[in-house]
Motif scaffolding. Structure first.
Motif, short mmCIF file in Angstrom:
data_model
loop_
_atom_site.label_atom_id
_atom_site.label_comp_id
_atom_site.label_asym_id
_atom_site.label_seq_id
_atom_site.Cartn_x
_atom_site.Cartn_y
_atom_site.Cartn_z
N GLY A 8 0.74 -1.30 0.05
CA GLY A 8 0.08 0.01 -0.05
C GLY A 8 0.74 1.24 0.13
N ASP A 9 0.24 2.29 -0.12
CA ASP A 9 0.84 3.74 -0.08
C ASP A 9 1.27 4.11 1.41
N LEU A 10 2.45 4.78 1.44
CA LEU A 10 2.83 5.14 2.74
C LEU A 10 1.76 6.46 3.27
N THR A 11 1.25 6.99 2.43
CA THR A 11 0.31 8.23 2.74
C THR A 11 -0.97 7.72 2.84
N GLY A 12 -1.33 6.49 2.78
CA GLY A 12 -2.89 5.77 2.63
C GLY A 12 -3.89 6.67 1.95
N GLY A 13 -3.23 7.50 0.78
CA GLY A 13 -4.05 8.37 0.28
C GLY A 13 -4.37 9.65 0.64
N ARG A 14 -3.71 9.92 1.79
CA ARG A 14 -4.00 11.14 2.26
C ARG A 14 -3.15 12.22 1.86
N THR A 15 -3.40 13.34 2.56
CA THR A 15 -2.37 14.58 1.97
C THR A 15 -1.72 14.80 3.54
N ILE A 16 -0.38 14.29 3.45
CA ILE A 16 0.35 14.65 4.45
C ILE A 16 1.26 15.53 4.29
N ALA A 17 1.61 16.47 5.32
CA ALA A 17 2.51 17.32 5.30
C ALA A 17 3.53 17.24 6.48
N GLY A 18 4.60 17.93 6.18
CA GLY A 18 5.70 18.17 7.31
C GLY A 18 6.65 19.13 7.24
N THR A 19 7.70 18.92 7.96
CA THR A 19 9.07 19.84 7.92
C THR A 19 9.95 19.24 8.83
N GLY A 20 11.22 19.45 8.63
CA GLY A 20 12.23 18.90 9.43
C GLY A 20 13.69 18.65 8.68
N THR A 21 14.64 19.06 9.04
CA THR A 21 15.87 18.58 8.53
C THR A 21 16.15 17.37 8.62
N ALA A 47 15.28 20.18 13.91
CA ALA A 47 14.24 21.50 14.14
C ALA A 47 14.64 22.36 13.01
N VAL A 48 13.56 23.22 12.54
CA VAL A 48 13.78 23.98 11.51
C VAL A 48 13.39 25.52 11.83
N GLY A 49 12.28 25.70 12.59
CA GLY A 49 11.85 27.06 12.98
C GLY A 49 10.53 27.19 11.94
N GLY A 50 9.67 28.24 12.52
CA GLY A 50 8.70 28.48 11.70
C GLY A 50 7.45 27.76 11.48
N VAL A 51 7.22 26.60 12.51
CA VAL A 51 6.35 25.72 12.40
C VAL A 51 4.87 26.10 12.46
N ALA A 52 4.83 27.01 13.37
CA ALA A 52 3.48 27.50 13.75
C ALA A 52 2.92 28.02 12.22
N LEU A 53 3.65 28.65 11.55
CA LEU A 53 3.18 29.02 10.14
C LEU A 53 3.04 28.02 9.17
N LYS A 54 4.02 27.17 9.26
CA LYS A 54 4.09 25.91 8.23
C LYS A 54 2.65 25.11 8.51
N THR A 55 2.28 25.00 9.71
CA THR A 55 1.03 24.17 9.82
C THR A 55 -0.06 24.78 9.35
N GLN A 56 -0.28 26.23 9.37
CA GLN A 56 -1.47 26.88 8.58
C GLN A 56 -1.28 26.66 7.13
N ALA A 57 0.09 26.72 6.59
CA ALA A 57 0.18 26.52 5.13
C ALA A 57 -0.27 24.90 4.60
N ALA A 58 0.14 23.93 5.65
CA ALA A 58 -0.36 22.81 5.30
C ALA A 58 -1.82 22.47 5.36
N ALA A 59 -2.54 23.18 6.27
CA ALA A 59 -4.00 23.01 6.77
C ALA A 59 -4.50 23.66 5.16
N ARG A 60 -4.14 24.90 4.81
CA ARG A 60 -4.53 25.63 3.87
C ARG A 60 -4.64 24.82 2.38
N ASP A 61 -3.49 24.03 2.40
CA ASP A 61 -3.43 23.15 1.02
C ASP A 61 -3.84 21.69 1.33
N GLY A 62 -4.82 21.37 2.24
CA GLY A 62 -5.52 20.07 2.28
C GLY A 62 -4.89 19.04 3.23
#
Length: 267
Positions: A179-192, A201-216
């Protein structure tokens, strides 16, 4: 000066004292401050295409078709040559979709725009190389036999490393059981990511979560040490999954795909 002011009416004294204060605030309001302003940036599906070209191209091993999306996330910051004044800072301070960051945390001091761009592109290339080594090491595949080419235009920095590595794993192995690792979902994330699979850690995660939700996205993979930052402005529909290694991320996605959500950690 003190004796002269003591003989003046109170209203005139206050007016006289207010003049330099008002002037000071006027100067401060117009003067550039050592800050950068940031907001949610673009996201990009590492399993898809960028400008008509596959983001991940693999040769030397069978590649499986994938469904779902693995979205790397970014923040958009004011450029190194942009002046930020007191009014800009005050406006951003009270908005959940903006962040005020010390300039030195975003851009190295004393560098030109061209030098900063070159540095960011260099970090992206190093991140891609580390992601390839981490993914192939996780899958126990020989990097001399399996070749991975990563392409993502107009994005710099190291923070897409985790998502690149997950994309390689999904294309080569999926969930490990057909099967697919995503399970057909839209998965987002960040990290070095380091060659040994350690997620940083990378910084800016509170803004990145908003971008992720905005894009599904419905799931967001966040470096474990940044859980509290991610929770600060978490969109309510987004599940935050902390990860410290590539193995953590793969294990959590496999559990979600197989209906074992209760076994997946949350921030």
């Amino acid at each position: 000066m003190l004796s002269r002011l003591s003989r003046m009416p109170r209203s005139r004294v206050l007016a006289a004292c207010a003049v330099p204060v008002v002037a000071l605030f006027a100067v401060a309001g117009l003067a550039p401050l050592p800050f950068a302003l940031a907001q949610p940036g673009i996201t990009a599906d590492v399993l898809g295409k960028d400008k008509g070209r596959e983001v991940i191209t693999i040769t030397g091993a069978p590649v499986r078709p994938t469904t779902g999306r693995l979205r790397m996330t970014t923040i958009l910051a004011t450029g190194p040559g942009t002046d930020v004044d007191l009014a800009d800072v005050a406006d951003a301070w009270f908005r959940t979709d903006r962040a005020v960051l010390p300039y030195a945390n975003v851009y190295p001091p004393g560098k030109s725009d061209a030098e900063i761009e070159q540095r960011n592109l260099g970090q992206m290339k190093e991140s891609q190389d580390d992601a390839t080594l981490a993914a192939l090491g996780f899958l126990k595949k020989d990097p001399e036999q399996v070749k991975v080419e990563l392409h993502l235009a107009d994005v710099g920095g190291p923070s897409a490393g985790l998502m690149f590595a997950l994309g390689i794993v999904d294309k080569l192995d999926g969930d490990g059981d057909g099967g697919d690792l995503t399970g057909g979902r839209t998965i987002a994330g960040t990290g070095t990511i380091a060659p040994d699979g350690t997620v940083g850690a990378v910084g800016g995660v509170a803004l990145k979560t908003q971008a992720a939700a905005r894009d599904g996205a419905t799931v967001f993979l966040v470096p474990k040490d940044e859980c509290s930052d991610a929770l600060a402005e978490r969109p309510k529909e987004l599940r935050l999954v902390p990860v410290a290694t590539l193995s953590d991320a793969v294990g959590s996605l496999r559990a979600l795909e197989q209906g074992r959500a209760s076994q997946v950690p949350s921030c």
